[in-house]
Design an enzyme around this catalytic site. Sequence first.
Site, PDB file in Angstrom:
ATOM      1  N   TYR A   1       5.269   1.887  12.878  1.00 31.16           N
ATOM      2  CA  TYR A   1       5.400   3.204  12.739  1.00 31.16           C
ATOM      3  C   TYR A   1       6.895   3.400  12.332  1.00 31.16           C
ATOM      4  O   TYR A   1       7.680   3.999  13.211  1.00 31.16           O
ATOM      5  CB  TYR A   1       5.160   3.884  13.940  1.00 31.16           C
ATOM      6  CG  TYR A   1       3.680   4.125  14.334  1.00 31.16           C
ATOM      7  CD1 TYR A   1       2.678   3.710  13.430  1.00 31.16           C
ATOM      8  CD2 TYR A   1       3.207   4.324  15.485  1.00 31.16           C
ATOM      9  CE1 TYR A   1       1.342   3.700  13.561  1.00 31.16           C
ATOM     10  CE2 TYR A   1       1.699   4.429  15.694  1.00 31.16           C
ATOM     11  CZ  TYR A   1       0.851   4.061  14.883  1.00 31.16           C
ATOM     12  OH  TYR A   1      -0.534   4.259  15.187  1.00 31.16           O
TER      13      TYR A   1
ATOM     14  N   GLY B   1       0.756  -1.406   0.031  1.00 28.13           N
ATOM     15  CA  GLY B   1       0.060  -0.038  -0.080  1.00 28.13           C
ATOM     16  C   GLY B   1       0.747   1.227  -0.082  1.00 28.13           C
ATOM     17  O   GLY B   1       0.305   2.429  -0.091  1.00 28.13           O
ATOM     18  N   GLY B   2       2.044   1.321   0.222  1.00 29.59           N
ATOM     19  CA  GLY B   2       3.010   2.233   0.208  1.00 29.59           C
ATOM     20  C   GLY B   2       3.025   3.237   1.466  1.00 29.59           C
ATOM     21  O   GLY B   2       3.576   4.284   1.290  1.00 29.59           O
ATOM     22  N   HIS B   3       2.632   2.999   2.502  1.00 29.86           N
ATOM     23  CA  HIS B   3       2.124   3.788   3.710  1.00 29.86           C
ATOM     24  C   HIS B   3       3.324   3.621   4.599  1.00 29.86           C
ATOM     25  O   HIS B   3       3.255   4.322   5.532  1.00 29.86           O
ATOM     26  CB  HIS B   3       0.958   3.401   4.448  1.00 29.86           C
ATOM     27  CG  HIS B   3      -0.256   3.666   3.915  1.00 29.86           C
ATOM     28  ND1 HIS B   3      -0.743   3.208   2.495  1.00 29.86           N
ATOM     29  CD2 HIS B   3      -1.195   4.781   4.192  1.00 29.86           C
ATOM     30  CE1 HIS B   3      -1.948   3.938   2.282  1.00 29.86           C
ATOM     31  NE2 HIS B   3      -2.251   4.663   3.252  1.00 29.86           N
ATOM     32  N   ASP B   4       4.456   2.989   4.525  1.00 33.72           N
ATOM     33  CA  ASP B   4       5.525   3.060   5.031  1.00 33.72           C
ATOM     34  C   ASP B   4       5.854   4.589   5.342  1.00 33.72           C
ATOM     35  O   ASP B   4       6.173   5.380   4.559  1.00 33.72           O
ATOM     36  CB  ASP B   4       7.063   2.410   4.345  1.00 33.72           C
ATOM     37  CG  ASP B   4       8.086   2.085   5.206  1.00 33.72           C
ATOM     38  OD1 ASP B   4       8.393   1.058   5.484  1.00 33.72           O
ATOM     39  OD2 ASP B   4       8.686   3.214   5.872  1.00 33.72           O
TER      40      ASP B   4
ATOM     41  N   TYR C   1      -2.796  -2.967  14.037  1.00 38.67           N
ATOM     42  CA  TYR C   1      -3.742  -2.552  15.101  1.00 38.67           C
ATOM     43  C   TYR C   1      -4.715  -1.519  14.588  1.00 38.67           C
ATOM     44  O   TYR C   1      -4.504  -0.722  13.865  1.00 38.67           O
ATOM     45  CB  TYR C   1      -3.118  -2.232  16.433  1.00 38.67           C
ATOM     46  CG  TYR C   1      -3.053  -0.570  16.464  1.00 38.67           C
ATOM     47  CD1 TYR C   1      -3.877   0.154  17.023  1.00 38.67           C
ATOM     48  CD2 TYR C   1      -1.954   0.112  15.893  1.00 38.67           C
ATOM     49  CE1 TYR C   1      -3.760   1.600  16.916  1.00 38.67           C
ATOM     50  CE2 TYR C   1      -1.781   1.427  15.792  1.00 38.67           C
ATOM     51  CZ  TYR C   1      -2.796   2.237  16.422  1.00 38.67           C
ATOM     52  OH  TYR C   1      -2.561   3.529  16.190  1.00 38.67           O
TER      53      TYR C   1
ATOM     54  N   HIS D   1       0.842  -3.740   6.572  1.00 37.19           N
ATOM     55  CA  HIS D   1       0.179  -3.755   7.795  1.00 37.19           C
ATOM     56  C   HIS D   1       0.344  -5.108   8.584  1.00 37.19           C
ATOM     57  O   HIS D   1       0.465  -5.089   9.656  1.00 37.19           O
ATOM     58  CB  HIS D   1      -1.291  -3.523   7.580  1.00 37.19           C
ATOM     59  CG  HIS D   1      -2.151  -2.995   8.871  1.00 37.19           C
ATOM     60  ND1 HIS D   1      -1.886  -1.808   9.344  1.00 37.19           N
ATOM     61  CD2 HIS D   1      -3.276  -3.574   9.209  1.00 37.19           C
ATOM     62  CE1 HIS D   1      -2.891  -1.766  10.430  1.00 37.19           C
ATOM     63  NE2 HIS D   1      -3.493  -2.784  10.189  1.00 37.19           N
TER      64      HIS D   1
ATOM     65  N   SER E   1       9.638   1.246   1.474  1.00 38.42           N
ATOM     66  CA  SER E   1       9.124   0.325   0.428  1.00 38.42           C
ATOM     67  C   SER E   1       9.505   0.775  -1.192  1.00 38.42           C
ATOM     68  O   SER E   1       9.036   0.036  -1.909  1.00 38.42           O
ATOM     69  CB  SER E   1       7.591   0.033   0.454  1.00 38.42           C
ATOM     70  OG  SER E   1       6.963   1.133   0.633  1.00 38.42           O
TER      71      SER E   1
ATOM     72  N   VAL F   1      -2.530  -4.427   3.314  1.00 39.35           N
ATOM     73  CA  VAL F   1      -2.335  -5.402   3.799  1.00 39.35           C
ATOM     74  C   VAL F   1      -1.295  -6.040   3.815  1.00 39.35           C
ATOM     75  O   VAL F   1      -0.770  -6.548   4.908  1.00 39.35           O
ATOM     76  CB  VAL F   1      -3.280  -6.568   3.049  1.00 39.35           C
ATOM     77  CG1 VAL F   1      -2.992  -8.129   3.677  1.00 39.35           C
ATOM     78  CG2 VAL F   1      -4.788  -6.243   3.322  1.00 39.35           C
TER      79      VAL F   1
HETATM   80  P1  FDA Z   1       4.257  -0.293   2.273  1.00 41.27           P
HETATM   81  O1  FDA Z   1       4.031  -0.810   1.038  1.00 41.27           O
HETATM   82  O2  FDA Z   1       5.015   0.960   2.315  1.00 41.27           O
HETATM   83  O3  FDA Z   1       4.923  -1.388   3.042  1.00 41.27           O
HETATM   84  C1  FDA Z   1       5.447  -1.020   4.420  1.00 41.27           C
HETATM   85  C2  FDA Z   1       6.712  -2.208   4.644  1.00 41.27           C
HETATM   86  O4  FDA Z   1       6.163  -3.537   4.501  1.00 41.27           O
HETATM   87  C3  FDA Z   1       7.898  -1.915   3.673  1.00 41.27           C
HETATM   88  O5  FDA Z   1       8.981  -2.203   4.479  1.00 41.27           O
HETATM   89  C4  FDA Z   1       7.746  -2.934   2.626  1.00 41.27           C
HETATM   90  O6  FDA Z   1       8.848  -3.447   1.981  1.00 41.27           O
HETATM   91  C5  FDA Z   1       7.177  -4.191   3.445  1.00 41.27           C
HETATM   92  N1  FDA Z   1       6.097  -4.923   2.542  1.00 41.27           N
HETATM   93  C6  FDA Z   1       5.108  -4.417   2.075  1.00 41.27           C
HETATM   94  N2  FDA Z   1       4.115  -5.119   1.434  1.00 41.27           N
HETATM   95  C7  FDA Z   1       4.789  -6.155   1.689  1.00 41.27           C
HETATM   96  C8  FDA Z   1       4.688  -7.833   1.291  1.00 41.27           C
HETATM   97  N3  FDA Z   1       3.856  -8.001   0.535  1.00 41.27           N
HETATM   98  N4  FDA Z   1       5.766  -8.916   1.480  1.00 41.27           N
HETATM   99  C9  FDA Z   1       6.680  -8.375   2.068  1.00 41.27           C
HETATM  100  N5  FDA Z   1       6.863  -7.187   2.902  1.00 41.27           N
HETATM  101  C10 FDA Z   1       6.042  -6.097   2.378  1.00 41.27           C
HETATM  102  N6  FDA Z   1      -0.863   1.153  11.251  1.00 41.27           N
HETATM  103  C11 FDA Z   1      -1.663   0.290  12.364  1.00 41.27           C
HETATM  104  O7  FDA Z   1      -0.925  -0.725  12.917  1.00 41.27           O
HETATM  105  N7  FDA Z   1      -2.728   1.029  12.628  1.00 41.27           N
HETATM  106  C12 FDA Z   1      -3.313   2.108  11.953  1.00 41.27           C
HETATM  107  O8  FDA Z   1      -4.247   2.599  12.331  1.00 41.27           O
HETATM  108  C13 FDA Z   1      -2.530   2.574  10.978  1.00 41.27           C
HETATM  109  N8  FDA Z   1      -2.582   3.864  10.473  1.00 41.27           N
HETATM  110  C14 FDA Z   1      -2.000   4.423   9.408  1.00 41.27           C
HETATM  111  C15 FDA Z   1      -2.556   5.508   8.665  1.00 41.27           C
HETATM  112  C16 FDA Z   1      -1.665   6.119   7.759  1.00 41.27           C
HETATM  113  C17 FDA Z   1      -2.286   7.281   7.013  1.00 41.27           C
HETATM  114  C18 FDA Z   1      -0.510   5.639   7.301  1.00 41.27           C
HETATM  115  C19 FDA Z   1       0.556   6.123   6.396  1.00 41.27           C
HETATM  116  C20 FDA Z   1       0.063   4.570   8.045  1.00 41.27           C
HETATM  117  C21 FDA Z   1      -0.611   3.719   9.044  1.00 41.27           C
HETATM  118  N9  FDA Z   1      -0.349   2.609   9.819  1.00 41.27           N
HETATM  119  C22 FDA Z   1      -1.090   2.162  10.829  1.00 41.27           C
HETATM  120  C23 FDA Z   1       0.997   2.279   9.693  1.00 41.27           C
HETATM  121  C24 FDA Z   1       0.939   1.077   8.764  1.00 41.27           C
HETATM  122  O9  FDA Z   1       0.338  -0.062   9.227  1.00 41.27           O
HETATM  123  C25 FDA Z   1       2.279   0.842   8.065  1.00 41.27           C
HETATM  124  O10 FDA Z   1       2.822   1.898   7.507  1.00 41.27           O
HETATM  125  C26 FDA Z   1       2.107  -0.511   6.882  1.00 41.27           C
HETATM  126  O11 FDA Z   1       3.637  -0.997   7.210  1.00 41.27           O
HETATM  127  C27 FDA Z   1       1.755  -0.128   5.720  1.00 41.27           C
HETATM  128  O12 FDA Z   1       1.602  -0.881   4.896  1.00 41.27           O
HETATM  129  P2  FDA Z   1       1.688  -0.675   3.211  1.00 41.27           P
HETATM  130  O13 FDA Z   1       1.661  -1.989   2.668  1.00 41.27           O
HETATM  131  O14 FDA Z   1       0.664   0.217   3.202  1.00 41.27           O
HETATM  132  O15 FDA Z   1       2.809   0.025   3.068  1.00 41.27           O
END
Ligand code: FDA
Length: 573
Positions: A484, A121-124, A199, A193, A129, A190
Amino acid sequence: MLTTPPRTFVSVPFFFLLFFSLPLSSLSQPSPSSSNSVYNSFLKCFSEKTKSPQSQITDNVFSQSNPSFSSVLRAYIRNARFNTSSTPKPTIIITPRSESHVSAAVTCSKTLNFLLKIRSGGHDYDGLSYISDKPFFILDLSNIRDVSVDIASNSAWLSAGATLGEVYYRIWEKSKVHGFPAGVCPTVGVGGHLSGGGYGNMLRKFGLSVDYVEDAKIVDVNGRVLDRKSMGEDLFWAITGGGGGSYGVVLGYKVKLVPVPPIVTVFRVEQYMDSGAVDMVYKWQSVGPKTDRNLFMRMLIQPVTRKKVKTVRASVVALFLGRADEVVALLRKEFPELGLKKENCTEMTWFQSALWWDNRVNATQVDPKVFLDRNLDTASFGKRKSDYVATAIPRNGIESLFKKMIELGKIGLVFNPYGGKMAEVAVNATPFPHRNKLFKIQYSVNWKENSAEIEKGYLNQAKVLYSFMTGFVSKNPRSAYFNYRDVDIGVNDHGVNSYKEGEVYGRKYFGENFDRLVKIKTAVDPGNFFRNEQSIPTLKNAKETLLPEPGKAKRWSRAGGATVVATVVLHVF
Ligand code: FDA
């Protein structure tokens, strides 16, 4: 991260001066011609491994010269700090559509010896990521997004590239009395997260997202697709909170759903520093983590200007898994300082409460389909840090905190109460170790201006407040929530000091679970192919790095509008 040894000096060798005299882009990115040859080699390998003609896969592999490269890259950049012209760009972006695509992407990146950044999702929060100071590829899983819900078996399959909004929507389509305990932001992916814990506002009742994972699929370093049975319990454990990015590419998780009542209640109550906020925050510490587990009361603390006077606003934002009358009666008894009244409360369905928590005040009127909107390429600038509190902060500590926040002017805090189910799960049941804490603190600052100077000021506010909080938060180690992401607490360049550097941030994120994570990492990815600035190190170098050694520490920073990597070479005598 290097700890400073007793006697060090900083030398500036010639290549180091050269390093700073070059634009970063020339260091991190191959030239256009070598970039093209990398692309062609990758395409050839990808085509062979997936047994698809190249014409069929060009839509899934983007070189920098592809007209769509920029929009594909930017779609899932969720922090504008890493969306500037000087942010390092990947040589290739791969957007797989199937397991075999993911498997081929891993194998071919390894063959070409390129770092692979995995993005769902790119929310790191610190962009790990999708940025790197080394030449790299991005594996973007946004097309692996299937969510299938099976109410009969009370379970769902959540693909890594699905968003939480899509998960909640697909559950709501099938049932109004089932839910899933995960984050409050609907565009979070997902993949990151769940692999990092996850959480949301039901954590006191149900715990973390990873407490509900029954199975998972991952592509390992050899390109094999493994499920729970074939990956084994150690690796399965590691990817339920230890961060997927150290171990492989998570394709998705099978999770159990949880029961939610047909009607829930939400409310928001605000108080200001001169009218009860200090007492409210102080008392909250003993109520929030101990009250009925159906109640989650988040505390937001923000410096604001009110009637031309700088003050602090404390807001309680809550979800109660029950009716309004019940929560009003409960809090009249337990938390009179809050002054909750029935008119502060709104009853709605659980799905609508998810919309409300996403700042949609008219949640009962909103089209549920808004949760299918991914809001691509929209982000403000931001920084987050985290802490845990095990013993309540004294009243005078709250007062001094408020004063400090007024002095800093912008940075806010979010307190998330634990207790309930959280405290009942063993600290080693998953890699997430912070089960017994009273509450978690998130330091939070967002801004809109694209200015290195402004960024520097806000990053500094975050550091100053973090330092101010030292006496009030967990120690030895000072803990942090892995999801975080915060590069200030340590980074790893995966050189000879890798283990030692990894231990610095690893113990903060994972406590004693760090040791098991390292063993599993060493067993499943001994060559450390899956790595990033805060991934789990292998044990390989553990012994040799017990002594301080020359090494490099890196930090992202922006100066004069350019992103640079500051490298310091330390020599020990
Ligand atoms: P992203 O794609 O950026 O990945 C995050 C990390 O996980 C990177 O290191 C990446 O390489 C790795 N990764 C991603 N996908 C993977 C895969 N398929 N296999 C292996 N590694 C993978 N947290 C929380 O617990 N509760 C909350 O309510 C919130 N709310 C929130 C709001 C907003 C606006 C943001 C920006 C962030 C949060 N978060 C959060 C934090 C969030 O849970 C955390 O940033 C997650 O890692 C985001 O996952 P993404 O897949 O979106 O991020």
